[in-house]
Design a protein around this motif. Structure first.
Motif, PDB file in Angstrom:
ATOM      1  N   ILE A 257       0.815  -1.218   0.000  1.00 56.52           N
ATOM      2  CA  ILE A 257       0.000   0.000   0.000  1.00 56.52           C
ATOM      3  C   ILE A 257       0.849   1.269   0.000  1.00 56.52           C
ATOM      4  O   ILE A 257       0.732   2.097  -0.890  1.00 56.52           O
ATOM      5  CB  ILE A 257      -0.953   0.031   1.220  1.00 56.52           C
ATOM      6  CG1 ILE A 257      -1.749  -1.280   1.330  1.00 56.52           C
ATOM      7  CG2 ILE A 257      -1.875   1.242   1.147  1.00 56.52           C
ATOM      8  CD1 ILE A 257      -2.684  -1.561   0.183  1.00 56.52           C
TER       9      ILE A 257
ATOM     10  N   PRO B 127       3.360   1.547  -3.378  1.00 61.59           N
ATOM     11  CA  PRO B 127       2.667   1.940  -4.616  1.00 61.59           C
ATOM     12  C   PRO B 127       1.867   3.225  -4.455  1.00 61.59           C
ATOM     13  O   PRO B 127       1.761   4.005  -5.391  1.00 61.59           O
ATOM     14  CB  PRO B 127       1.752   0.745  -4.924  1.00 61.59           C
ATOM     15  CG  PRO B 127       1.663  -0.036  -3.671  1.00 61.59           C
ATOM     16  CD  PRO B 127       2.927   0.218  -2.907  1.00 61.59           C
ATOM     17  N   GLY B 128       1.342   3.457  -3.248  1.00 61.41           N
ATOM     18  CA  GLY B 128       0.546   4.655  -3.016  1.00 61.41           C
ATOM     19  C   GLY B 128       1.361   5.936  -3.109  1.00 61.41           C
ATOM     20  O   GLY B 128       0.834   6.991  -3.418  1.00 61.41           O
TER      21      GLY B 128
ATOM     22  N   ILE C 161       0.586   6.269 -14.601  1.00 55.51           N
ATOM     23  CA  ILE C 161      -0.364   6.765 -15.599  1.00 55.51           C
ATOM     24  C   ILE C 161      -1.390   5.674 -15.908  1.00 55.51           C
ATOM     25  O   ILE C 161      -2.589   5.930 -15.982  1.00 55.51           O
ATOM     26  CB  ILE C 161       0.372   7.250 -16.861  1.00 55.51           C
ATOM     27  CG1 ILE C 161       1.129   8.533 -16.533  1.00 55.51           C
ATOM     28  CG2 ILE C 161      -0.615   7.486 -18.009  1.00 55.51           C
ATOM     29  CD1 ILE C 161       2.101   8.990 -17.583  1.00 55.51           C
ATOM     30  N   LYS C 162      -0.906   4.429 -16.009  1.00 51.84           N
ATOM     31  CA  LYS C 162      -1.824   3.313 -16.242  1.00 51.84           C
ATOM     32  C   LYS C 162      -2.838   3.195 -15.097  1.00 51.84           C
ATOM     33  O   LYS C 162      -3.998   2.854 -15.312  1.00 51.84           O
ATOM     34  CB  LYS C 162      -1.021   2.013 -16.368  1.00 51.84           C
ATOM     35  CG  LYS C 162      -1.865   0.804 -16.732  1.00 51.84           C
ATOM     36  CD  LYS C 162      -1.022  -0.390 -17.121  1.00 51.84           C
ATOM     37  CE  LYS C 162      -0.651  -1.216 -15.910  1.00 51.84           C
ATOM     38  NZ  LYS C 162       0.069  -2.446 -16.255  1.00 51.84           N
ATOM     39  N   TRP C 163      -2.404   3.496 -13.896  1.00 54.97           N
ATOM     40  CA  TRP C 163      -3.277   3.383 -12.726  1.00 54.97           C
ATOM     41  C   TRP C 163      -4.136   4.614 -12.511  1.00 54.97           C
ATOM     42  O   TRP C 163      -4.894   4.683 -11.541  1.00 54.97           O
ATOM     43  CB  TRP C 163      -2.448   3.145 -11.461  1.00 54.97           C
ATOM     44  CG  TRP C 163      -1.561   1.967 -11.529  1.00 54.97           C
ATOM     45  CD1 TRP C 163      -1.743   0.831 -12.288  1.00 54.97           C
ATOM     46  CD2 TRP C 163      -0.336   1.766 -10.813  1.00 54.97           C
ATOM     47  NE1 TRP C 163      -0.711  -0.032 -12.079  1.00 54.97           N
ATOM     48  CE2 TRP C 163       0.169   0.507 -11.186  1.00 54.97           C
ATOM     49  CE3 TRP C 163       0.368   2.540  -9.893  1.00 54.97           C
ATOM     50  CZ2 TRP C 163       1.361   0.009 -10.673  1.00 54.97           C
ATOM     51  CZ3 TRP C 163       1.542   2.023  -9.386  1.00 54.97           C
ATOM     52  CH2 TRP C 163       2.037   0.779  -9.759  1.00 54.97           C
ATOM     53  N   GLY C 164      -3.954   5.634 -13.364  1.00 54.22           N
ATOM     54  CA  GLY C 164      -4.756   6.846 -13.213  1.00 54.22           C
ATOM     55  C   GLY C 164      -4.360   7.672 -12.004  1.00 54.22           C
ATOM     56  O   GLY C 164      -5.144   8.466 -11.504  1.00 54.22           O
TER      57      GLY C 164
END
Lengths: 250, 277
Positions: free
Chosen positions: B183, B186-187, B264-267
């Protein structure tokens, strides 16, 4: 029916500057196994605080909570599922991976994980969106994934904090129907917090009206309507009126 | 009755079309600058101090063919790469320690605040006296340049991880190192990546500048500075162009790809394209 959750003399106070604020004062509440309990009240009445205590996010300053007869502090976090008002999906995981998260934490192996997660995504009608990242999903879809994620963890006890509060009316209605459908299939005990009275009457077996400052149980209303419920039913309207009055007086 | 209309979806543009679009968007600026250069050099008429494009290009070709220019470039790039590995490891570690533990935050915050505004280059004389000319000095200076923005961004990132994610994870029995790797890390990735991007730019600039003073015999900065002895302005200009080119390639092909594949892929971050297209 036996009690799933038993809340006894629960109090929650905290310091605000040098003043003691009592958010919850002597809450006694029994929740039956498989019951759909909805808590309503004006904002600031302590309903979210109560949910956060049940979820284990904050410790109460007094009283006791028993889950299946055992103190909840000892029960750990393994048996509760939480759906939040904000979208709490992890953006770096696809819908499926989000639903798998809790199973990963439980140590379920990859194959079973996938199977269980797909089952719950199917339950919320999202099988076509398994590999989509959350930011491509609409608000309603995100909350459906969040509901699937909480259920896939297979908790004994489900906590929902105004889960559909941020959605438009149509989406909210369809998700309420879905929530009842899932509840009827799984028969998990649900503790549901909302300020929307129509929603409370539609969902609940029993409505608890909290009154604020300090937060206490003002009234208990049993919803004796068959499901699925019709919001134009005179008894439904009557219950809405009764609940509204209680919320205002509380 | 109405004929069924076929739906025309916009076709995904091919590699060639993209390249063409990119050239059409960016080349005109360069053409204008080159033309101005050529005009000035003809008017000035001094082939040594202000060589024409043709002279520069042929010198550039010569240097490329003999491999000298590339060898200097690799010497610089290798130092920067080494220092980036160090800076990222140190910066992310310290940044997370600060973001997650109050005591580390108290310890590091004043240090970072004081060191951040100091240009890495200012340390050069001190470091040269400690370690002499060469790679150790270079890596020290560039690491210093890169590590501070990485620390401060990782710190901000770790502090601004959405608390709802942490609660959701907690409610599913995820804590400790599992919470960190699944969490918190990546967060905070959008912040970390932008810290690394700023760090790399700072390291690259400080590195080339420090090479002029502190490198022993290889490196773009060293080469540019050394060629003043031979009045070789074409060499200097080729070196400068190379610095720009490498910086651009790192940004465009390494960073943008990492971002496209992750945040970017994850928005979690808007798609901002540098250099058009």
């Amino acid at each position: 029916m036996r009690s799933k959750v038993s809340i006894q003399k629960l109090t929650m106070s905290y310091y605000l500057k040098d003043r003691v604020v009592t958010a919850l004062n002597g809450i006694d509440l029994e929740i039956a196994d498989g019951e759909f309990l909805v808590v309503v009240g004006l904002s600031g009445c302590g309903k979210t605080t109560l949910l956060n205590i049940l979820a284990g996010f904050i410790k109460p300053t007094g009283g006791e909570i028993l889950l299946d007869g055992k103190p909840i502090a000892q029960a750990g976090l393994m048996n509760r599922g939480v759906v939040f008002q904000e979208y709490a999906l992890f953006p770096w995981r696809t819908a499926l991976q989000n639903v798998e998260f809790g199973l990963e934490m439980k140590g379920v192996d990859r194959k079973n994980r996938r199977e269980i997660a797909l089952k719950y995504l199917d339950l919320v009608h999202l099988t076509n969106f398994t590999n989509i990242y959350p930011h491509h999903l609409s608000g309603g879809m995100k909350q459906r994934v969040a509901v699937a994620r909480a259920y896939a963890y297979e908790p004994e006890f489900m906590l929902m904090d105004e889960p559909f509060g941020a959605l438009d009316a149509q989406t909210r209605e369809s998700l309420q129907a879905l929530t009842v459908e899932v509840w009827q299939k799984t028969r998990k005990t649900i503790f549901y917090v909302t300020h929307n009275i129509g929603e409370a009457v539609y969902l609940a077996d029993r409505i608890i009206v909290l009154a604020g400052q300090p937060g206490r149980i003002y009234k208990e209303i049993r919803v004796d309507l068959p499901r699925p419920r019709d919001s134009f039913d005179p008894r439904y309207v009557e219950l809405e009126r009764e609940t509204t009055r209680a919320v205002r007086q509380g | 009755m109405q004929a069924e209309q076929e739906i025309q979806l916009p076709r995904a543009s091919s590699m060639w079309e993209k390249t063409w679009q990119w050239c059409a968007a960016n080349l005109p600026s360069f053409i204008v600058i080159f033309a101005l250069w050529e005009i000035v050099s003809r008017i000035w008429g001094d082939p040594v101090l202000f060589p024409t494009l043709e002279v520069i290009a042929s010198r550039g070709w010569e240097l490329t063919k003999s491999g000298i220019l590339l060898k200097h470039t690799f010497a610089t790039a290798y130092r920067i790469l080494g220092s980036m590995v160090l800076a990222i490891s140190l910066g992310v570690l310290i940044g997370f320690a600060m973001g997650r533990y109050r005591i580390w935050e108290r310890f590091w915050l004043p240090i970072v605040a004081v060191l951040l505004p100091i240009p890495a280059l200012a340390w050069t004389p001190v470091v040269v006296l400690w370690f002499g000319l060469g790679d150790v000095t270079m890596i020290f200076i560039t690491t210093f340049g890169a590590v501070l923005p990485i620390i401060s961004n990782t710190w901000t990132g770790a502090k601004s991880v959405n608390p709802a994610w942490i609660r959701a994870a907690n409610s599913m029995n995820c804590g400790g190192h599992r919470l960190f790797f699944r969490i918190i890390f990546p967060g905070s990735l959008p912040f970390i990546l932008s810290g690394v991007r700023v760090g790399l730019a700072r390291a690259w600039r400080a590195g080339v500048a420090a090479e002029m003073v502190a490198a022993s015999d290889w490196g773009l900065g060293y080469a540019i500075f050394a060629s003043r002895e031979f009045l070789d302005i074409s060499f200097m200009l080729c070196g400068i162009a190379m610095i720009g080119l490498v910086g651009f390639v790192m940004e465009k092909f390494i960073f943008q790809n990492i971002e496209t594949m992750t945040v970017i892929k994850w928005g979690m971050m808007e798609d901002v394209q540098v250099g058009g297209g």
